[in-house]
Design an enzyme around this catalytic site. Structure first.
Site, PDB file in Angstrom:
ATOM      1  N   GLU A  84       1.789  -0.516   9.931  1.00  0.00           N
ATOM      2  CA  GLU A  84       0.165  -0.671  10.021  1.00  0.00           C
ATOM      3  C   GLU A  84      -0.628   0.615  10.487  1.00  0.00           C
ATOM      4  O   GLU A  84      -1.540   0.220  11.152  1.00  0.00           O
ATOM      5  CB  GLU A  84      -0.094  -2.116  10.667  1.00  0.00           C
ATOM      6  N   LEU A  97       0.901  -1.117  -0.097  1.00  0.00           N
ATOM      7  CA  LEU A  97       0.097  -0.197  -0.034  1.00  0.00           C
ATOM      8  C   LEU A  97       0.741   1.274  -0.042  1.00  0.00           C
ATOM      9  O   LEU A  97       0.683   2.110  -0.869  1.00  0.00           O
ATOM     10  CB  LEU A  97      -0.795  -0.111   1.293  1.00  0.00           C
TER      11      LEU A  97
HETATM   12  N1  COS Z   1     -13.602  -0.033   6.541  1.00  0.00           N
HETATM   13  C1  COS Z   1     -14.370   0.141   5.413  1.00  0.00           C
HETATM   14  N2  COS Z   1     -14.245   1.096   4.786  1.00  0.00           N
HETATM   15  C2  COS Z   1     -13.464   2.377   5.353  1.00  0.00           C
HETATM   16  C3  COS Z   1     -12.698   2.209   6.434  1.00  0.00           C
HETATM   17  C4  COS Z   1     -12.676   0.680   7.079  1.00  0.00           C
HETATM   18  N3  COS Z   1     -11.856   0.662   8.238  1.00  0.00           N
HETATM   19  N4  COS Z   1     -12.240   3.138   6.462  1.00  0.00           N
HETATM   20  C5  COS Z   1     -12.424   4.059   5.876  1.00  0.00           C
HETATM   21  N5  COS Z   1     -13.179   3.480   4.898  1.00  0.00           N
HETATM   22  C6  COS Z   1     -13.839   4.164   3.651  1.00  0.00           C
HETATM   23  C7  COS Z   1     -14.640   5.390   4.290  1.00  0.00           C
HETATM   24  O1  COS Z   1     -15.991   4.924   4.560  1.00  0.00           O
HETATM   25  C8  COS Z   1     -14.789   6.093   2.782  1.00  0.00           C
HETATM   26  O2  COS Z   1     -15.595   5.670   1.977  1.00  0.00           O
HETATM   27  P1  COS Z   1     -16.769   6.598   1.047  1.00  0.00           P
HETATM   28  O3  COS Z   1     -15.909   7.564   0.272  1.00  0.00           O
HETATM   29  O4  COS Z   1     -17.446   5.578   0.417  1.00  0.00           O
HETATM   30  O5  COS Z   1     -17.572   7.266   2.181  1.00  0.00           O
HETATM   31  C9  COS Z   1     -13.584   5.872   2.183  1.00  0.00           C
HETATM   32  O6  COS Z   1     -12.903   4.395   2.857  1.00  0.00           O
HETATM   33  C10 COS Z   1     -12.325   6.744   2.542  1.00  0.00           C
HETATM   34  O7  COS Z   1     -12.124   6.853   3.912  1.00  0.00           O
HETATM   35  P2  COS Z   1     -11.900   8.335   4.798  1.00  0.00           P
HETATM   36  O8  COS Z   1     -12.601   9.390   3.890  1.00  0.00           O
HETATM   37  O9  COS Z   1     -11.830   8.023   6.010  1.00  0.00           O
HETATM   38  O10 COS Z   1     -10.220   8.514   4.071  1.00  0.00           O
HETATM   39  P3  COS Z   1      -9.067   9.532   4.771  1.00  0.00           P
HETATM   40  O11 COS Z   1      -8.095   9.628   3.702  1.00  0.00           O
HETATM   41  O12 COS Z   1      -9.878  10.456   5.205  1.00  0.00           O
HETATM   42  O13 COS Z   1      -8.376   8.624   5.810  1.00  0.00           O
HETATM   43  C11 COS Z   1      -7.177   6.969   7.056  1.00  0.00           C
HETATM   44  C12 COS Z   1      -8.375   7.349   5.980  1.00  0.00           C
HETATM   45  C13 COS Z   1      -6.473   8.113   7.582  1.00  0.00           C
HETATM   46  C14 COS Z   1      -7.892   6.301   8.265  1.00  0.00           C
HETATM   47  C15 COS Z   1      -6.427   5.951   6.224  1.00  0.00           C
HETATM   48  O14 COS Z   1      -5.821   6.571   5.159  1.00  0.00           O
HETATM   49  C16 COS Z   1      -5.338   5.148   6.945  1.00  0.00           C
HETATM   50  O15 COS Z   1      -5.919   4.270   7.612  1.00  0.00           O
HETATM   51  N6  COS Z   1      -4.116   5.650   7.028  1.00  0.00           N
HETATM   52  C17 COS Z   1      -2.985   4.875   7.531  1.00  0.00           C
HETATM   53  C18 COS Z   1      -2.668   3.625   6.460  1.00  0.00           C
HETATM   54  C19 COS Z   1      -1.887   2.776   7.074  1.00  0.00           C
HETATM   55  O16 COS Z   1      -2.021   2.214   8.047  1.00  0.00           O
HETATM   56  N7  COS Z   1      -0.555   2.404   6.456  1.00  0.00           N
HETATM   57  C20 COS Z   1       0.322   1.575   7.074  1.00  0.00           C
HETATM   58  C21 COS Z   1       0.821   0.716   5.838  1.00  0.00           C
HETATM   59  S1  COS Z   1       0.188  -0.620   5.236  1.00  0.00           S
HETATM   60  S2  COS Z   1       1.040  -1.962   6.474  1.00  0.00           S
END
Ligand code: COS
Length: 395
Positions: free
Chosen positions: A368, A128
């Site tokens: 993560e 990712l």
């Molecule tokens: N399950 C299902 N859908 C999800 C979700 C989840 N846990 N989290 C978000 N979504 C959906 C949202 O509902 C939204 O959908 P709609 O567009 O239909 O409304 C879409 O995904 C986008 O979500 P959101 O608007 O919340 O995205 P953001 O960009 O504001 O932020 C975060 C999301 C910050 C929470 C995310 O980018 C994240 O987790 N970042 C960290 C990534 C990470 O952990 N990286 C580590 C490397 S991977 S090992």
């Protein structure tokens, strides 16, 4: 993804955990320092875990897995991490890399890939993150996938990919429609033999050194259209659902590191004498150990409860995954730091395992999703997500 109702009884879980404790004591613990020093992936332990069916625990029986519960799975990760954090990732990252297929895959895709991952014949990874896209996983993604006939052509670079250099198959996230923000991201199953797939630089890291972390380059990488997971645009939601189920595995790793360090420090404090009595009997050290124990057990309760929620596919899983990863990561860091302190100068020496454990603990506060991202996820469940006035979205 573990099946909702586990095929593994509590007696069988106890047997699995006993087997794991034996393997860890006899085969993993004696190798831990060497794995760290050499910084090499322990293929021998991967084989051992595969032969002992540990890699198949969280996978459904119909795809060749053991059909175990998430609770069993996190306990296995914890047990391995008590002795060797890098080795615990062999189990945890196999699950991470397979989850996109289990969550977003068709029956055919699951039948084609999951049995090979459950048996350990193949290794999986999850791609990712990019140089400019870490916490802001959706907004800053640059890797592109373009449909050309019956193929997608991928171009871009992923970084920090755990096991990327040893993986046979990688679930890769790429933008298919840049006008749609998060909903323009798609997920693909990419095999290492696909043309245009290249392993790049390997990171030199502070900890988890036996777990290779690499850059992956996609240069006109050709992926059959059949390897798209779900529909075009479904990739980001798949990525997030995966993290909800993989963060508890990392929390279990953090818990194991902390528990291993506490165990070592407590034993040391029973033996080491100062001012005429064991240092553990002196209030300064004894109270430190008491706090460490309390923190470890608090983290354990959160991790196990979250694993139970994984088994139930609970609607508040995102919240619990974030809370258990936040707590366990912070506990791993504080407890290993205190374990080094309990051992004093010896704790700072690479001859004692707490030095490695402290270095290994740090990553659990970063990967993560950083601890700051976990807090963002948690706070959004309390007060909602900020959407700017106007079009309601920055995208
Ligand atoms: N399950 C299902 N859908 C999800 C979700 C989840 N846990 N989290 C978000 N979504 C959906 C949202 O509902 C939204 O959908 P709609 O567009 O239909 O409304 C879409 O995904 C986008 O979500 P959101 O608007 O919340 O995205 P953001 O960009 O504001 O932020 C975060 C999301 C910050 C929470 C995310 O980018 C994240 O987790 N970042 C960290 C990534 C990470 O952990 N990286 C580590 C490397 S991977 S090992």
């Amino acid at each position: 993804m573990a099946v909702a109702s586990s095929h593994v009884s509590s007696d069988e879980e106890a047997m699995i955990l006993e087997l794991v404790r034996d393997l860890v004591r006899e085969k993993v613990a004696p190798r831990a320092a060497e794995i760290d020093e050499k910084g090499e992936f322990p293929f021998d332990l991967k084989e051992l875990f595969a032969q002992s069916d540990l890699l198949g625990i969280p996978f459904p029986a119909e795809y060749g897995g053991l059909g175990g519960s998430f609770v069993t799975y996190v306990k296995v990760v914890e047990e391995i991490a008590k002795a060797c954090a890098a080795s615990s990732l062999i189990v945890a990252v196999q699950e991470l890399g397979a989850l996109p297929i289990l969550i977003g895959g068709t029956e055919e895709q699951k039948q084609s890939y999951i049995p090979r991952l459950a048996s350990g014949e193949w290794i999986a990874a999850y791609a990712l993150t990019e140089a400019g896209s870490g916490s802001d996983a959706a907004g800053s993604m640059r890797t592109r996938a373009e449909r050309k006939g019956d193929k997608y052509v991928l171009n871009g670079t992923k970084i920090w990919i755990t096991h990327g250099s040893v993986a046979d198959v990688v679930c890769v996230f790429a933008v298919t429609d840049s006008s749609k923000g998060a909903n323009g991201i798609s997920a693909f199953i990419v095999e290492k033999t696909f043309p245009g797939f290249q392993v790049g630089k390997k990171e030199k890291k502070m900890g988890i050194r036996g777990s290779p972390t690499v850059e992956l380059n996609f240069e006109n990488c050709e992926v059959p259209a059949d390897n798209l997971l779900g529909n075009e645009g479904a990739g980001f939601k798949i990525a997030m659902k995966v993290l909800d189920k993989s963060r508890p595995g990392i929390a279990a790793q953090a818990l194991g590191i902390a528990a291993g360090a506490l165990d070592y420090a407590a034993n040391y404090a029973k033996e080491r004498m100062a001012f005429g009595k064991p240092i553990g009997q002196q209030q300064g050290v004894g109270f430190m150990l008491a706090d460490m124990k309390t923190e470890v057990e608090a983290a354990r309760l959160l991790v196990y409860e979250c694993a139970r929620k994984c088994d139930e596919d609970a609607p508040d899983l995102s919240l619990w995954a974030a809370m258990c990863k936040l707590k366990a990561g912070d506990v791993a860091m504080s407890v290993t730091t205190d374990a080094v302190q309990v051992l004093g100068g010896f704790g700072y020496s690479a001859e004692y395992p707490v030095e490695r454990m402290m270095r290994d603990a740090k990553i659990t506060q970063i990967y993560e999703g950083t601890q700051q991202i976990q807090r963002l996820v948690i706070s959004r469940t309390l007060v909602g997500k900020w959407t700017p006035p106007g079009n309601g979205s920055r995208k």
